[in-house]
Design an enzyme around this catalytic site. Structure first.
Site, PDB file in Angstrom:
ATOM      1  N   TYR A 185      59.866  78.583 103.754  1.00 38.17           N
ATOM      2  CA  TYR A 185      60.916  79.598 103.708  1.00 38.17           C
ATOM      3  C   TYR A 185      60.299  80.999 103.840  1.00 38.17           C
ATOM      4  O   TYR A 185      59.088  81.147 103.975  1.00 38.17           O
ATOM      5  CB  TYR A 185      61.746  79.434 102.440  1.00 38.17           C
ATOM      6  CG  TYR A 185      62.535  78.143 102.416  1.00 38.17           C
ATOM      7  CD1 TYR A 185      63.496  77.879 103.389  1.00 38.17           C
ATOM      8  CD2 TYR A 185      62.308  77.170 101.443  1.00 38.17           C
ATOM      9  CE1 TYR A 185      64.206  76.686 103.393  1.00 38.17           C
ATOM     10  CE2 TYR A 185      63.011  75.965 101.441  1.00 38.17           C
ATOM     11  CZ  TYR A 185      63.962  75.727 102.415  1.00 38.17           C
ATOM     12  OH  TYR A 185      64.656  74.551 102.429  1.00 38.17           O
TER      13      TYR A 185
ATOM     14  N   ARG B 109      57.436  80.177  92.634  1.00 39.07           N
ATOM     15  CA  ARG B 109      57.023  78.905  93.232  1.00 39.07           C
ATOM     16  C   ARG B 109      56.179  79.209  94.449  1.00 39.07           C
ATOM     17  O   ARG B 109      56.625  79.888  95.380  1.00 39.07           O
ATOM     18  CB  ARG B 109      58.216  78.038  93.613  1.00 39.07           C
ATOM     19  CG  ARG B 109      57.761  76.673  94.147  1.00 39.07           C
ATOM     20  CD  ARG B 109      58.866  75.652  94.170  1.00 39.07           C
ATOM     21  NE  ARG B 109      58.495  74.489  93.380  1.00 39.07           N
ATOM     22  CZ  ARG B 109      59.048  73.289  93.540  1.00 39.07           C
ATOM     23  NH1 ARG B 109      60.001  73.101  94.419  1.00 39.07           N
ATOM     24  NH2 ARG B 109      58.666  72.277  92.788  1.00 39.07           N
TER      25      ARG B 109
END
Length: 330
Positions: A171, A219
């Site tokens: 992403y 993350r």
């Protein structure tokens, strides 16, 4: 007391044990990204009994252009706060804490999903999607930083116990971090510090709006397992910078590889990375990846491979896994 049952108390986010349920996309939201009854029921079932100390809410889009897929959960505007509060309340009622993961898909989406052109740090094909995005301008980047900031504010307003910034699995922030997709020549590219500048800017902006006491997690796709991509050594250096910037917990995963890593199998297959990162930071580190047995989680914690253990697929497939696992090691 077992390692898995030991509380986490030397952190802003105090937890009753070391078991967490990682963020896993469900596609159960309303079409507009709102909270559905199906989503409330799902998280009610997973958190029932309070056996899991921390529930991560699946990645949620911070702006329509950053939406990754249909029926992805939204944190993109103030209209969602009421529904998100219901979700936080359901999890708290069951005795668990809840952190919401916020995300921008970047080039890991399509115009068919978002209605907008696909964007990324550089006009380089995304290895996981095959699309060449339009390069983000500095004005665009500043807007995305504000989007993350506003989303984090909503997460806090909704009553969650922390917010997690998503920089993994191909992403947008992972795209900035990886030299595979970031070929910029300005301050947001080049060496490692350039490629994580957007992360540091977002962390600073989020901290300003949520305050010093609200936990910020990140993350990190810590290794691409692709030639020319992110290495463990890169992530050790980045982890130190993230801790200095104010991140309270690091949640380690793979990079563009996601969870499908050639040659890696077994339980806790990212443990080499978490162990290496634990050696250079003082904040807690989460290990997720193929863990299906409580005894394995115990061993990984005992050998200081990680501070917290994420169990995803096993709990996704069996909502009673946590109760049975914790009972087996008492």
């Amino acid at each position: 007391m077992s390692y898995l049952l030991k509380p986490l108390d030397q952190c802003k986010l105090t937890l009753r044990n070391r078991l967490v349920f990682p963020p896993m996309a469900t596609s159960k939201s309303e079409e507009n990204g709102g909270i559905s009854k199906a989503l409330l029921d799902y998280y009610d079932e997973k958190s029932h009994g309070g056996y899991i100390s921390l529930i991560f809410i699946e990645h949620s889009f911070i702006t329509q252009q950053g939406k990754a897929s249909d029926r992805q959960l939204s944190v993109a505007d103030d209209s969602v706060i009421g529904g998100l509060k219901k979700l936080a309340d359901v999890i708290h009622k069951n005795g668990c804490k809840a952190v919401m993961q916020i995300n921008h898909a970047g080039s890991a989406t399509s115009k068919a999903v978002t209605g907008y052109e696909t964007v990324g740090p550089s006009p380089v094909v995304n290895p996981r999607r095959g699309l060449v995005p339009s390069e983000l301008t500095k004005e665009d980047i500043n807007r995305i930083i504000e989007n993350f900031k506003d989303a984090a504010k909503r997460v806090k307003q909704a009553g969650f116990d922390g917010v997690e910034i998503h920089s993994a699995h191909g992403y947008l922030l992972n795209q900035f971090y990886s030299p595979l997709t970031n070929t910029r020549r300005d301050e947001y590219g080049g060496d490692l510090l350039g490629r994580i500048k957007i992360h540091l800017d977002i962390i600073k902006a989020v901290r300003e709006v949520v305050g010093e006491d609200f936990p910020i997690l990140l993350r990190l796709g810590a290794c691409d397992y692709i030639e020319g991509g992110i290495t463990i050594e890169d992530s050790k250096r980045a982890a130190v910078e993230f801790e200095k910037a104010g991140v309270d917990i690091l949640d380690i995963s793979g990079g563009f590889c996601g969870y499908i890593v050639p040659g890696l199998s077994g339980q806790g297959y990212f443990s080499d990375i978490t162990e290496a990162i634990k050696e250079v930071v003082s904040i807690p580190v989460i290990l997720t990846g193929g863990i299906t047995e409580a005894e394995t989680a115990e061993r990984l914690l005992a050998s200081e491979k990680a501070d917290l253990i994420g169990v995803g697929r096993a709990i996704y497939n069996d909502s009673s896994w946590a109760s049975k696992a914790l009972e087996s090691i008492k």
